[in-house]
Each structure stands twice: as C-alpha cells, then as structure tokens.
Enzyme design. Structure first.
Site, PDB file in Angstrom:
ATOM      1  N   CYS A 111       0.484   0.709  12.236  1.00 21.07           N
ATOM      2  CA  CYS A 111       1.541   1.030  11.279  1.00 21.07           C
ATOM      3  C   CYS A 111       2.281   2.296  11.658  1.00 21.07           C
ATOM      4  O   CYS A 111       3.395   2.519  11.235  1.00 21.07           O
ATOM      5  CB  CYS A 111       0.958   1.222   9.885  1.00 21.07           C
ATOM      6  SG  CYS A 111       0.376  -0.301   9.227  1.00 21.07           S
ATOM      7  N   GLY A 165       0.812  -1.214   0.000  1.00 19.70           N
ATOM      8  CA  GLY A 165       0.000   0.000   0.000  1.00 19.70           C
ATOM      9  C   GLY A 165       0.847   1.265   0.000  1.00 19.70           C
ATOM     10  O   GLY A 165       0.537   2.233  -0.692  1.00 19.70           O
TER      11      GLY A 165
HETATM   12  C1  LIG Z   1      -5.039   2.974   5.141  1.00 19.27           C
HETATM   13  C2  LIG Z   1      -3.686   2.413   4.933  1.00 19.27           C
HETATM   14  N1  LIG Z   1      -2.939   2.837   3.892  1.00 19.27           N
HETATM   15  C3  LIG Z   1      -1.718   2.347   3.645  1.00 19.27           C
HETATM   16  C4  LIG Z   1      -1.154   1.390   4.450  1.00 19.27           C
HETATM   17  C5  LIG Z   1       0.227   0.866   4.134  1.00 19.27           C
HETATM   18  O1  LIG Z   1       0.141  -0.377   3.536  1.00 19.27           O
HETATM   19  P1  LIG Z   1       1.432  -1.349   3.456  1.00 19.27           P
HETATM   20  O2  LIG Z   1       1.613  -1.881   4.837  1.00 19.27           O
HETATM   21  O3  LIG Z   1       1.055  -2.407   2.482  1.00 19.27           O
HETATM   22  O4  LIG Z   1       2.561  -0.514   2.989  1.00 19.27           O
HETATM   23  C6  LIG Z   1      -1.865   0.923   5.568  1.00 19.27           C
HETATM   24  C7  LIG Z   1      -1.271  -0.032   6.518  1.00 19.27           C
HETATM   25  O5  LIG Z   1      -1.660  -0.072   7.668  1.00 19.27           O
HETATM   26  C8  LIG Z   1      -3.177   1.434   5.802  1.00 19.27           C
HETATM   27  O6  LIG Z   1      -3.924   1.000   6.809  1.00 19.27           O
END
Ligand SMILES: Cc1ncc(COP(=O)(O)O)c(C=O)c1O
Length: 385
Positions: A327, A70
C-alpha cells in the site's frame, strides 16, 4: 498457473461475495434512505451486515460505522476524535510502524500543533511498553497502535497496552488499526478494551472500497464527512450498498470458518518457513513462527538481491509477492517498518513480503519457493561477476 501470495495487500473476493455484490447492483439497488419498499429492503440488509460485523468484533451493532475502507476508518477514528475532544489535551501516542493511513494523519496533526510521541519498536517489531508507560501523561488524549503490522506480522499486545493506558490515564482513548488482524486472530474488542478499531473488507476476501469502524458508545467523535446524516450522523453519504452486501458475505464466511482458516494459515506458514530455511541461503526471516506473529505474513530478506528485481522476476513466473508494504511502497523506496526495527540497509533493500490466504495450497508455496531459489541463485551469480 497464477500463484497469488500478496494477500496482505488485498485478497480475491469469494464467489459468494461477488454474488452478493451483483445482487445488490442488479436487484437491490434502492437507496436505503428511501421510504418506499426498494429502500426499506436494502436498509434491512444493511442492518444484517452491521449485526454480522458487530458479532465478528464482539460489540453492539450501534457501535459499527461503515466507511470506504481501512484508511477512512482510521481517519474517522483519529481526526474525528481529535475534532471532538481537542480541549481535553494536546498529546497523542502512536508507534513508528503504523500504516501510512495513520502516520500521515499524525504528521498533519503535528503541523496543527499536536504533540505526537512515536513509540520505538524492538528488532522483532514490538512496541516498547516501557516507553508507552513513561510517555503517558494527563495531557494524553489518544493512543493509537496497530494490532498486526502489515509488513512483518508482529502482533502488538493490545490488551496489555489498554491496561497500561487505563492505569496511567483512564481518560485517554485507545484506537487500534485492526485491518490486518480480522480473521487472522480470534479476539473481541470488549475483551481487548479498545475504544475504536478499523477493519477493511478487501483484506479478508470482501470487496474493495468498504470497511468499518468500531467505535465504543462512550467515545465521542465528530464526523469528518458532513451531509445527509447517514451512519448515525458519523459518516454522511449514500451507503456503498454493493460493498456492504459483499462485506456481509465476507464476514459471514469469516465467522463460520475463522478457526479452521487460522489453522490452515498456521500450517501453510510453517511449511513456507521450513522450505525457505532449507532451500535458501543468506536470508533473514523477520516474521517468526510463534504466536506473537500473525499467521499470514512472512517477511524475508534475500540478502544481495534487490526486492523489486525479485518481485518482477517472480511476476514473470506468475508468482505475486510484495516488496515491503504494497500500500505504501509506491511512495517511498524503503520500508519505514524495517527501518524502525533497526534493520541494516542491505536487509531492507532485499526484503520481500509473502502473504497468505487460507485458499493458498502447499503446491503453490512449493512452486513459489522453487522459483525464488532459482532467481536468487541466478541474480546472485550476476552480482558476483
Ligand atoms: C494495517 C493497515 N491499515 C490500513 C490499511 C488501509 O486499508 P484500505 O486499503 O482499506 O484503505 C492497510 C492496507 O494495506 C493496512 O495494511
């Protein structure tokens, strides 16, 4: 017993996903760019996954670019768009509750001279459409708003936002961070009228390190990784083949079971909220039980109890939840989302996020709430002493 209730942070890959990853590592290890059989068989599988992802999102397969997840998909959509369209204007609109992978990009773009409007949200976690309307100008090149917020689960009215953009400035493009919405809401990108949308495999029982960006064929972006020209020249680098194989399985399972899974999640969420409300006192639930909120995220403040203390107390019982956003919570000690929702400090400090998978059971939820109740009561007693 392990009770994993942190599915918005990441999910456990299914057995079929793991099998597909292992198959790629053990048998189908060719480089998809190779001209021989070992390469061609892998290239065919990648095409199949691309087709599946495009089916899940409701677009053409040529509009799907595989990324490392993401974060990279958001980077490619936003940085890549700005790089390709910087002469068209200088203004970008986003919201105050985006994921850090989006907000950090805008902080950076601001330093390079872009004018960024951060839309406010109300106390329920929804962006101000009035402010959006007032902020859109001829100079606006991009609007980017997330679909489902990863901390409280509010679902932004994406179609309505797209219509406002089209009406006020049809030249502006619309990017959506769809990482928390895929598999939790039934939608189709064409119907939502968005120009780009990010997804991430590990949020729906796929592997980590693989994601995709839907990018509308009429939207011009420049690559941010240069090299061998893979992924229609938009994302160079040898493909993450095990990841793509695993993603393919996860998407297949999602397409087959999405509606049932959403029903299960809604039932589990209703059960959880009911239990929390009957068993616990002095709480504030920010994720309501209506269709404006995603079925898998429940943010609840256990007033007076610091969320990190609760998280670690539950961990000792084998119950895994998160404080704010998993995150980003390593960086800062508070939630920018709850802050934007104008929650009091006491609320922000005591908020935990319980996030569900359709694989969770009522028994697990019952156990988790009992343990939360036990810890809340004992911690509050200690504080009162
Ligand atoms: C809304 C949102 N966007 C982006 C991301 C990032 O995704 P990735 O972990 O695949 O980089 C996350 C991860 O928690 C998320 O919840």
């Amino acid at each position: 017993m392990e009770t994993y209730l942190d599915n918005a942070a990441t999910t456990k890959p299914t057995d079929k996903v793991i099998e597909a990853v292992v198959k790629s590592l053990k048998e189908m290890y060719g480089n998809p760019s190779s001209l021989h059989r070992k390469g061609i068989e892998v290239e065919k599988e990648i095409k199949k996954t691309r087709r599946l992802v495009s089916k899940a999102l409701g677009c053409n397969e040529k509009e799907i670019v595989f990324t490392s997840g993401g974060t990279e998909a958001n980077n490619l959509a936003i940085k890549g768009f700005v790089k390709a369209n910087n002469r068209l204007g200088n203004h970008i609109i986003t919201s105050k509750i985006e994921h850090k992978s989006v907000l950090s990009l805008y902080e950076d773009l601001e330093k390079s001279g872009y004018n960024i409007t951060y839309l406010d949200v109300d106390q329920e976690g929804f962006v101000s459409l009035k402010q959006l309307q007032e902020s859109l100008s001829d100079d606006t090149i991009l609007v980017s708003i997330m679909h489902v917020n990863n901390e409280v689960g509010s679902i932004q009215p994406i179609k309505e936002i797209a219509e406002i953009i089209k009406e006020k400035n049809p030249k502006a493009r619309f990017h959506v961070d769809g990482v928390q919405s895929i598999g939790k809401i039934v939608y189709c990108v064409k119907d939502l009228q968005v120009d780009s949308l990010s997804i991430s495999g590990h949020k729906f029982h796929g592997p980590k390190g693989i994601g995709a960006l839907y990018i509308n064929k009429d939207t011009r972006i420049s690559p941010i990784f240069l090299g061998g020209g893979q992924e229609f020249n938009l994302r160079s680098g040898t493909e993450n083949v095990p990841g793509i194989f695993g993603l393919g399985e996860a998407v297949k399972e999602l397409i087959e079971n999405q509606e049932n899974n959403i029903k299960t999640l809604n039932n589990l969420k209703a059960y959880l909220i009911d239990l929390i409300e009957t068993e616990l006192e002095d709480i504030i639930i920010s994720s309501k039980l209506d269709d404006r909120y995603a079925p898998h995220i429940i943010n609840v403040a256990l007033l007076g109890v610091k969320s990190e203390i609760m998280l670690h107390s539950l961990e000792m019982d084998g119950v895994f939840v998160s404080s704010g956003s998993a995150c980003s919570s390593k960086g800062k000690g508070y939630s920018h989302v709850l802050e934007a929702m104008q929650m009091k400090r006491s609320h922000i400090d005591s908020a935990i996020r319980i996030s569900l998978s359709h694989f969770n059971t009522k028994e697990e939820i019952f156990f988790a709430v009992k343990r939360i109740k036990y810890h809340v009561n004992s911690l509050r007693q200690i504080i009162r002493r």
